[in-house]
Write a protein that holds these residues in place. Structure first.
Motif, PDB file in Angstrom:
ATOM      1  N   ARG A   1     -33.357 -79.442  65.016  1.00 27.34           N
ATOM      2  CA  ARG A   1     -32.067 -78.834  65.189  1.00 27.34           C
ATOM      3  C   ARG A   1     -31.614 -79.129  64.376  1.00 27.34           C
ATOM      4  NH1 ARG A   1     -27.309 -77.003  69.494  1.00 27.34           N
ATOM      5  NH2 ARG A   1     -26.349 -75.695  68.007  1.00 27.34           N
ATOM      6  N   VAL A   2     -31.208 -80.776  64.314  1.00 28.43           N
ATOM      7  CA  VAL A   2     -30.224 -81.468  63.268  1.00 28.43           C
ATOM      8  C   VAL A   2     -31.281 -81.254  61.479  1.00 28.43           C
ATOM      9  CG1 VAL A   2     -29.872 -83.926  62.343  1.00 28.43           C
ATOM     10  CG2 VAL A   2     -29.892 -83.472  64.969  1.00 28.43           C
ATOM     11  N   LYS A   3     -32.553 -81.475  61.410  1.00 29.30           N
ATOM     12  CA  LYS A   3     -32.876 -81.363  60.416  1.00 29.30           C
ATOM     13  C   LYS A   3     -32.708 -79.666  60.223  1.00 29.30           C
ATOM     14  CE  LYS A   3     -37.543 -83.802  61.773  1.00 29.30           C
ATOM     15  NZ  LYS A   3     -38.316 -84.477  61.514  1.00 29.30           N
ATOM     16  N   LEU A   4     -32.675 -78.270  60.335  1.00 28.55           N
ATOM     17  CA  LEU A   4     -32.599 -77.362  59.810  1.00 28.55           C
ATOM     18  C   LEU A   4     -31.436 -76.870  59.340  1.00 28.55           C
ATOM     19  CD1 LEU A   4     -34.879 -75.366  62.716  1.00 28.55           C
ATOM     20  CD2 LEU A   4     -35.226 -75.957  60.409  1.00 28.55           C
ATOM     21  N   THR A   5     -30.296 -77.798  60.303  1.00 32.23           N
ATOM     22  CA  THR A   5     -29.120 -77.578  60.113  1.00 32.23           C
ATOM     23  C   THR A   5     -28.642 -78.771  58.842  1.00 32.23           C
ATOM     24  OG1 THR A   5     -28.868 -77.061  62.793  1.00 32.23           O
ATOM     25  CG2 THR A   5     -26.581 -77.599  60.956  1.00 32.23           C
ATOM     26  N   PHE A   6     -29.042 -79.214  58.702  1.00 29.82           N
ATOM     27  CA  PHE A   6     -28.093 -80.370  58.305  1.00 29.82           C
ATOM     28  C   PHE A   6     -29.413 -80.978  56.726  1.00 29.82           C
ATOM     29  CE2 PHE A   6     -25.658 -80.408  62.346  1.00 29.82           C
ATOM     30  CZ  PHE A   6     -24.915 -80.652  61.108  1.00 29.82           C
ATOM     31  N   PRO A   7     -29.788 -80.428  56.394  1.00 30.86           N
ATOM     32  CA  PRO A   7     -30.821 -80.588  54.880  1.00 30.86           C
ATOM     33  C   PRO A   7     -30.738 -81.501  53.888  1.00 30.86           C
ATOM     34  CG  PRO A   7     -30.082 -77.838  54.166  1.00 30.86           C
ATOM     35  CD  PRO A   7     -29.248 -78.746  55.579  1.00 30.86           C
ATOM     36  N   GLY A   8     -29.104 -81.998  53.850  1.00 29.88           N
ATOM     37  CA  GLY A   8     -28.713 -82.843  52.652  1.00 29.88           C
ATOM     38  C   GLY A   8     -28.559 -84.441  53.755  1.00 29.88           C
ATOM     39  N   THR A   9     -28.786 -84.336  55.147  1.00 33.35           N
ATOM     40  CA  THR A   9     -29.173 -85.324  55.957  1.00 33.35           C
ATOM     41  C   THR A   9     -30.465 -86.562  55.576  1.00 33.35           C
ATOM     42  OG1 THR A   9     -29.575 -84.906  58.036  1.00 33.35           O
ATOM     43  CG2 THR A   9     -27.093 -85.106  56.495  1.00 33.35           C
ATOM     44  N   THR A  10     -30.465 -87.611  56.270  1.00 34.00           N
ATOM     45  CA  THR A  10     -32.028 -87.730  56.368  1.00 34.00           C
ATOM     46  C   THR A  10     -32.093 -88.191  57.912  1.00 34.00           C
ATOM     47  OG1 THR A  10     -32.667 -88.738  54.832  1.00 34.00           O
ATOM     48  CG2 THR A  10     -33.643 -89.825  56.066  1.00 34.00           C
ATOM     49  N   VAL A  11     -32.882 -87.404  58.584  1.00 35.27           N
ATOM     50  CA  VAL A  11     -33.210 -87.068  60.084  1.00 35.27           C
ATOM     51  C   VAL A  11     -34.285 -88.077  60.610  1.00 35.27           C
ATOM     52  CG1 VAL A  11     -33.171 -85.745  62.141  1.00 35.27           C
ATOM     53  CG2 VAL A  11     -32.022 -85.552  60.002  1.00 35.27           C
ATOM     54  N   LEU A  12     -34.147 -89.017  61.199  1.00 35.66           N
ATOM     55  CA  LEU A  12     -35.646 -89.862  62.388  1.00 35.66           C
ATOM     56  C   LEU A  12     -35.045 -90.017  63.944  1.00 35.66           C
ATOM     57  CD1 LEU A  12     -34.589 -92.803  60.323  1.00 35.66           C
ATOM     58  CD2 LEU A  12     -36.325 -91.126  59.832  1.00 35.66           C
ATOM     59  N   GLU A  13     -36.134 -89.801  64.295  1.00 34.38           N
ATOM     60  CA  GLU A  13     -35.949 -90.253  65.870  1.00 34.38           C
ATOM     61  C   GLU A  13     -36.506 -91.905  66.124  1.00 34.38           C
ATOM     62  OE1 GLU A  13     -38.697 -87.542  67.779  1.00 34.38           O
ATOM     63  OE2 GLU A  13     -39.114 -86.418  66.440  1.00 34.38           O
ATOM     64  N   ASN A  14     -35.210 -92.560  67.320  1.00 37.52           N
ATOM     65  CA  ASN A  14     -35.678 -94.031  67.428  1.00 37.52           C
ATOM     66  C   ASN A  14     -37.098 -94.170  67.546  1.00 37.52           C
ATOM     67  OD1 ASN A  14     -34.871 -96.035  68.604  1.00 37.52           O
ATOM     68  ND2 ASN A  14     -34.038 -95.228  70.568  1.00 37.52           N
ATOM     69  N   ALA A  15     -37.050 -95.433  66.911  1.00 44.64           N
ATOM     70  CA  ALA A  15     -38.563 -95.495  66.819  1.00 44.64           C
ATOM     71  C   ALA A  15     -38.750 -96.750  68.451  1.00 44.64           C
ATOM     72  CB  ALA A  15     -38.824 -96.500  65.699  1.00 44.64           C
ATOM     73  N   TYR A  16     -37.766 -97.450  69.382  1.00 41.43           N
ATOM     74  CA  TYR A  16     -37.447 -98.338  70.358  1.00 41.43           C
ATOM     75  C   TYR A  16     -37.549 -97.315  71.689  1.00 41.43           C
ATOM     76  CZ  TYR A  16     -37.184-100.864  66.113  1.00 41.43           C
ATOM     77  OH  TYR A  16     -37.257-101.455  64.247  1.00 41.43           O
ATOM     78  N   ALA A  17     -37.132 -98.285  72.283  1.00 44.02           N
ATOM     79  CA  ALA A  17     -36.983 -97.915  73.697  1.00 44.02           C
ATOM     80  C   ALA A  17     -35.215 -97.333  73.767  1.00 44.02           C
ATOM     81  CB  ALA A  17     -36.256 -99.217  74.515  1.00 44.02           C
TER      82      ALA A  17
END
Length: 318
Positions: A54-70
């Motif tokens: 949802r963040v990727k679709l709504t804010f195309p000017g940002t870089t969106v990542l998912e937490n790679a850790y716990a």
């Protein structure tokens, strides 16, 4: 290295729940509206793939990542920070709104090469009326600047990750925030303080507090209660004992001791004096709140100390 162009700094915003969507939207908008624009705005979502989409679709000017850790704020911030390539990394929480000149002001102290990080003023954005029993000295319990902090740009032992900028090389040298130690859900631990202490010790550098580099920090109604104050102080007591166990034995919690010995007794005395001179019952309540906060923190610290002793004691057999 001194910041001199918009390619020098990235902004990392950790988030985890759609319940804070409106707040996150305001945070991103303020990050993108800086007079000193960042090279990149990175939003890191904590183990919530649907929200990340949802963040990727709504804010195309940002870089969106998912937490790679716990799961937790420390790993969330590290994921974003380790992705960046700029010499400076700024952190905002997802319930804050930065003033338009926040970055410009808070980057200025890095002209001094001994500065490893900076923090700025945090202003409460109360969802309702501010509690009359809440003294300025206890505003830290809702995550905002409090009486006892510098009122002009000055060295400080630690700042808060809700409003923090770090020198990238110093941050990477210590491995970033300590994963597994920090905010997770309603559990609070002083991961930002612990990071500041490690960075200062490793680099031989210092932190600067810039009070006029401000952000607004939302304070929802459920954090404006006396019950929340007691729970927060209890958690802080436990967290500081945990943190002291991670620190070198010769590194004392001097700032906490000074706060307990000077700032809080002055708050009690001032409010009791005002109450006795007929300046309002609220001052008596504020004095009582300080005493209750100290007792709650001591209780938490005692519980954590006892838990640590029980955990470290050898098992006995019959």
């Amino acid at each position: 290295m001194e910041p001199n162009s918009s390619s020098d700094v990235s902004i990392v915003i950790p988030t985890h729940s759609e319940k804070r969507w409106a707040s996150l939207s305001r945070t991103i908008a303020s990050a993108q509206a800086q007079t000193y624009p960042a090279a990149e705005v990175v939003v890191v979502v904590d183990h919530n793939p649907e929200m990340a989409d949802r963040v990727k679709l709504t804010f195309p000017g940002t870089t969106v990542l998912e937490n790679a850790y716990a799961r937790g704020a420390s790993g969330n911030r590290n994921t974003g920070a380790f992705h960046t390539r700029t010499p400076f990394i700024a952190f905002l929480d997802d319930d804050t709104v930065a003033s338009s000149d926040w970055l410009a002001h808070q980057l200025a102290p890095f002209a001094d090469p001994t500065v490893v990080g900076t923090g700025g003023g945090i202003i409460p954005a109360w969802a309702g009326p501010r509690p009359s029993w809440m003294p300025d000295e206890l505003l830290w319990t809702v995550g905002v600047s409090y009486t006892g902090m510098p009122t002009r740009t000055a060295p400080i032992r630690n700042v808060w990750s809700a409003n923090m900028i770090v020198r990238r090389d110093a941050f990477l040298a210590v491995g970033g925030f300590r994963t597994g130690f920090g905010k997770l859900g309603d559990q609070n631990r002083p991961e930002d303080t612990e990071l500041c202490l490690r960075m200062s010790a490793a680099a031989g550098g210092r932190w600067m507090y810039v009070p006029h580099a401000t952000i607004d920090h939302e304070v929802p109604a459920d954090r404006s209660t006396f019950g929340f104050l007691i729970r927060r102080c209890y958690a802080e007591g436990r967290g500081k004992v945990q943190m002291s166990g991670l620190m070198p034995k010769d590194q004392e919690l001097g700032a906490e001791k000074d706060y307990l010995r000077r700032t809080l007794p002055r708050a009690v005395g001032r409010n009791l004096t005002r109450a006795m001179t007929g300046r309002g019952a609220a001052h008596a309540l504020q004095a009582m709140a300080v005493v209750a906060a100290v007792l709650a923190a001591a209780w938490g610290g005692g519980v954590e100390t006892l838990a640590g002793l029980l955990e470290s004691s050898p098992a006995t057999t019959d």
